[in-house]
Motif scaffolding. Structure first.
Motif, PDB file in Angstrom:
ATOM      1  N   VAL A 176       8.375 -12.836  -8.488  1.00 43.54           N
ATOM      2  CA  VAL A 176       8.595 -12.344  -9.845  1.00 43.54           C
ATOM      3  C   VAL A 176       7.877 -13.250 -10.849  1.00 43.54           C
ATOM      4  CG1 VAL A 176      10.330 -11.764 -11.586  1.00 43.54           C
ATOM      5  CG2 VAL A 176      10.788 -11.299  -9.161  1.00 43.54           C
ATOM      6  N   ALA A 177       8.004 -14.548 -10.678  1.00 41.41           N
ATOM      7  CA  ALA A 177       7.361 -15.492 -11.594  1.00 41.41           C
ATOM      8  C   ALA A 177       5.846 -15.305 -11.623  1.00 41.41           C
ATOM      9  CB  ALA A 177       7.697 -16.927 -11.187  1.00 41.41           C
ATOM     10  N   LYS A 178       5.255 -15.030 -10.470  1.00 42.45           N
ATOM     11  CA  LYS A 178       3.801 -14.879 -10.404  1.00 42.45           C
ATOM     12  C   LYS A 178       3.319 -13.616 -11.089  1.00 42.45           C
ATOM     13  CE  LYS A 178       3.034 -17.763  -6.391  1.00 42.45           C
ATOM     14  NZ  LYS A 178       2.654 -17.837  -4.989  1.00 42.45           N
ATOM     15  N   TYR A 179       4.017 -12.477 -10.925  1.00 39.46           N
ATOM     16  CA  TYR A 179       3.517 -11.290 -11.611  1.00 39.46           C
ATOM     17  C   TYR A 179       3.847 -11.342 -13.096  1.00 39.46           C
ATOM     18  CZ  TYR A 179       8.009  -8.612 -11.339  1.00 39.46           C
ATOM     19  OH  TYR A 179       9.302  -8.172 -11.461  1.00 39.46           O
ATOM     20  N   GLU A 180       4.961 -11.958 -13.461  1.00 37.54           N
ATOM     21  CA  GLU A 180       5.270 -12.082 -14.883  1.00 37.54           C
ATOM     22  C   GLU A 180       4.311 -13.049 -15.575  1.00 37.54           C
ATOM     23  OE1 GLU A 180       9.354 -13.009 -15.700  1.00 37.54           O
ATOM     24  OE2 GLU A 180      10.020 -10.990 -15.149  1.00 37.54           O
ATOM     25  N   GLY A 181       3.880 -14.055 -14.867  1.00 35.13           N
ATOM     26  CA  GLY A 181       2.967 -15.040 -15.436  1.00 35.13           C
ATOM     27  C   GLY A 181       1.504 -14.641 -15.367  1.00 35.13           C
ATOM     28  N   GLY A 182       1.222 -13.491 -14.783  1.00 31.63           N
ATOM     29  CA  GLY A 182      -0.157 -13.021 -14.683  1.00 31.63           C
ATOM     30  C   GLY A 182      -0.949 -13.646 -13.551  1.00 31.63           C
ATOM     31  N   GLU A 183      -0.275 -14.387 -12.686  1.00 36.51           N
ATOM     32  CA  GLU A 183      -0.946 -15.031 -11.566  1.00 36.51           C
ATOM     33  C   GLU A 183      -1.296 -14.034 -10.461  1.00 36.51           C
ATOM     34  OE1 GLU A 183       0.034 -18.617  -8.417  1.00 36.51           O
ATOM     35  OE2 GLU A 183       1.018 -18.636 -10.383  1.00 36.51           O
ATOM     36  N   ARG A 184      -0.529 -12.948 -10.404  1.00 37.27           N
ATOM     37  CA  ARG A 184      -0.814 -11.878  -9.446  1.00 37.27           C
ATOM     38  C   ARG A 184      -0.502 -10.552 -10.119  1.00 37.27           C
ATOM     39  NH1 ARG A 184       2.527  -8.913  -6.409  1.00 37.27           N
ATOM     40  NH2 ARG A 184       1.454  -9.170  -4.452  1.00 37.27           N
ATOM     41  N   ARG A 185      -1.091  -9.503  -9.585  1.00 42.20           N
ATOM     42  CA  ARG A 185      -0.844  -8.156 -10.082  1.00 42.20           C
ATOM     43  C   ARG A 185       0.002  -7.399  -9.071  1.00 42.20           C
ATOM     44  NH1 ARG A 185      -5.644  -5.929 -13.631  1.00 42.20           N
ATOM     45  NH2 ARG A 185      -6.317  -7.896 -14.525  1.00 42.20           N
ATOM     46  N   LEU A 186       0.738  -6.424  -9.581  1.00 41.08           N
ATOM     47  CA  LEU A 186       1.532  -5.574  -8.715  1.00 41.08           C
ATOM     48  C   LEU A 186       0.706  -4.370  -8.290  1.00 41.08           C
ATOM     49  CD1 LEU A 186       4.867  -5.443 -10.752  1.00 41.08           C
ATOM     50  CD2 LEU A 186       4.398  -6.797  -8.709  1.00 41.08           C
ATOM     51  N   ASP A 187       0.837  -3.977  -7.030  1.00 39.64           N
ATOM     52  CA  ASP A 187       0.236  -2.703  -6.647  1.00 39.64           C
ATOM     53  C   ASP A 187       1.206  -1.601  -7.087  1.00 39.64           C
ATOM     54  OD1 ASP A 187       2.175  -2.210  -4.595  1.00 39.64           O
ATOM     55  OD2 ASP A 187       0.913  -3.139  -3.077  1.00 39.64           O
ATOM     56  N   VAL A 188       0.807  -0.367  -6.930  1.00 45.69           N
ATOM     57  CA  VAL A 188       1.610   0.755  -7.429  1.00 45.69           C
ATOM     58  C   VAL A 188       2.995   0.786  -6.791  1.00 45.69           C
ATOM     59  CG1 VAL A 188       1.760   3.273  -7.554  1.00 45.69           C
ATOM     60  CG2 VAL A 188      -0.416   2.140  -7.976  1.00 45.69           C
ATOM     61  N   ILE A 189       3.065   0.576  -5.503  1.00 40.83           N
ATOM     62  CA  ILE A 189       4.357   0.613  -4.815  1.00 40.83           C
ATOM     63  C   ILE A 189       5.257  -0.516  -5.308  1.00 40.83           C
ATOM     64  CG2 ILE A 189       5.529   0.484  -2.571  1.00 40.83           C
ATOM     65  CD1 ILE A 189       3.830   3.073  -3.107  1.00 40.83           C
ATOM     66  N   GLU A 190       4.713  -1.710  -5.472  1.00 44.30           N
ATOM     67  CA  GLU A 190       5.498  -2.833  -5.992  1.00 44.30           C
ATOM     68  C   GLU A 190       5.982  -2.541  -7.414  1.00 44.30           C
ATOM     69  OE1 GLU A 190       3.340  -6.514  -3.610  1.00 44.30           O
ATOM     70  OE2 GLU A 190       2.464  -5.783  -5.485  1.00 44.30           O
ATOM     71  N   PHE A 191       5.103  -1.971  -8.244  1.00 40.33           N
ATOM     72  CA  PHE A 191       5.475  -1.608  -9.615  1.00 40.33           C
ATOM     73  C   PHE A 191       6.658  -0.639  -9.605  1.00 40.33           C
ATOM     74  CE2 PHE A 191       5.021   1.479 -13.108  1.00 40.33           C
ATOM     75  CZ  PHE A 191       5.222   0.633 -14.191  1.00 40.33           C
ATOM     76  N   LEU A 192       6.583   0.366  -8.747  1.00 40.75           N
ATOM     77  CA  LEU A 192       7.681   1.334  -8.657  1.00 40.75           C
ATOM     78  C   LEU A 192       8.965   0.668  -8.164  1.00 40.75           C
ATOM     79  CD1 LEU A 192       5.760   4.419  -7.245  1.00 40.75           C
ATOM     80  CD2 LEU A 192       6.602   4.074  -9.589  1.00 40.75           C
ATOM     81  N   ASP A 193       8.852  -0.257  -7.234  1.00 37.94           N
ATOM     82  CA  ASP A 193      10.031  -0.987  -6.749  1.00 37.94           C
ATOM     83  C   ASP A 193      10.672  -1.794  -7.877  1.00 37.94           C
ATOM     84  OD1 ASP A 193       9.662   0.007  -4.178  1.00 37.94           O
ATOM     85  OD2 ASP A 193       8.711  -1.833  -3.420  1.00 37.94           O
ATOM     86  N   VAL A 194       9.853  -2.449  -8.679  1.00 40.74           N
ATOM     87  CA  VAL A 194      10.364  -3.255  -9.786  1.00 40.74           C
ATOM     88  C   VAL A 194      11.049  -2.365 -10.819  1.00 40.74           C
ATOM     89  CG1 VAL A 194       9.722  -4.745 -11.735  1.00 40.74           C
ATOM     90  CG2 VAL A 194       8.749  -5.169  -9.466  1.00 40.74           C
ATOM     91  N   THR A 195      10.408  -1.261 -11.192  1.00 41.69           N
ATOM     92  CA  THR A 195      11.025  -0.382 -12.195  1.00 41.69           C
ATOM     93  C   THR A 195      12.326   0.218 -11.669  1.00 41.69           C
ATOM     94  OG1 THR A 195       9.644   1.528 -11.541  1.00 41.69           O
ATOM     95  CG2 THR A 195       8.864   0.149 -13.384  1.00 41.69           C
ATOM     96  N   GLU A 196      12.369   0.519 -10.385  1.00 42.90           N
ATOM     97  CA  GLU A 196      13.609   1.041  -9.800  1.00 42.90           C
ATOM     98  C   GLU A 196      14.709  -0.018  -9.837  1.00 42.90           C
ATOM     99  OE1 GLU A 196      15.341   2.834  -5.603  1.00 42.90           O
ATOM    100  OE2 GLU A 196      13.188   2.868  -5.952  1.00 42.90           O
ATOM    101  N   ALA A 197      14.349  -1.251  -9.494  1.00 37.44           N
ATOM    102  CA  ALA A 197      15.329  -2.340  -9.501  1.00 37.44           C
ATOM    103  C   ALA A 197      15.891  -2.561 -10.903  1.00 37.44           C
ATOM    104  CB  ALA A 197      14.690  -3.624  -8.973  1.00 37.44           C
ATOM    105  N   LEU A 198      15.052  -2.370 -11.917  1.00 38.25           N
ATOM    106  CA  LEU A 198      15.485  -2.579 -13.299  1.00 38.25           C
ATOM    107  C   LEU A 198      16.011  -1.306 -13.953  1.00 38.25           C
ATOM    108  CD1 LEU A 198      12.610  -4.928 -14.511  1.00 38.25           C
ATOM    109  CD2 LEU A 198      14.970  -5.559 -13.965  1.00 38.25           C
ATOM    110  N   ASP A 199      16.024  -0.212 -13.196  1.00 42.98           N
ATOM    111  CA  ASP A 199      16.480   1.085 -13.709  1.00 42.98           C
ATOM    112  C   ASP A 199      15.698   1.477 -14.966  1.00 42.98           C
ATOM    113  OD1 ASP A 199      17.985   3.447 -13.647  1.00 42.98           O
ATOM    114  OD2 ASP A 199      19.508   2.601 -14.987  1.00 42.98           O
ATOM    115  N   ILE A 200      14.365   1.413 -14.848  1.00 42.19           N
ATOM    116  CA  ILE A 200      13.453   1.740 -15.941  1.00 42.19           C
ATOM    117  C   ILE A 200      12.562   2.891 -15.488  1.00 42.19           C
ATOM    118  CG2 ILE A 200      11.511   0.881 -17.310  1.00 42.19           C
ATOM    119  CD1 ILE A 200      12.676  -1.924 -16.961  1.00 42.19           C
TER     120      ILE A 200
END
Length: 64
Positions: free
Chosen positions: A25-49
């Motif tokens: 989480v720290a790495k994608y929030e800090g811009g050190e890594r990017r999320l692929d589409v599946i990871e992005f969907l997983d994150v939005t689901e976890a946050l109910d967004i």
């Protein structure tokens, strides 16, 4: 990061929901890594967004 903070959730809590280490989480929030589409969907689901709404917000803020 803003979406996570708005929900009042820590990086560790999101990481636990995703079954990943907190550093993930720290790495994608800090811009050190990017999320692929599946990871992005997983994150939005976890946050109910709605992923479409989040993308629209990101696009609007970029166009300013």
């Amino acid at each position: 990061m803003a979406a996570r903070k708005t929900k009042g959730v820590t990086q560790t809590q999101v990481a636990d929901m995703l079954g990943r280490p907190q550093s993930f989480v720290a790495k994608y929030e800090g811009g050190e890594r990017r999320l692929d589409v599946i990871e992005f969907l997983d994150v939005t689901e976890a946050l109910d967004i709605d992923p479409c709404e989040l993308l629209a917000q990101m696009r609007r803020s970029r166009d300013l």
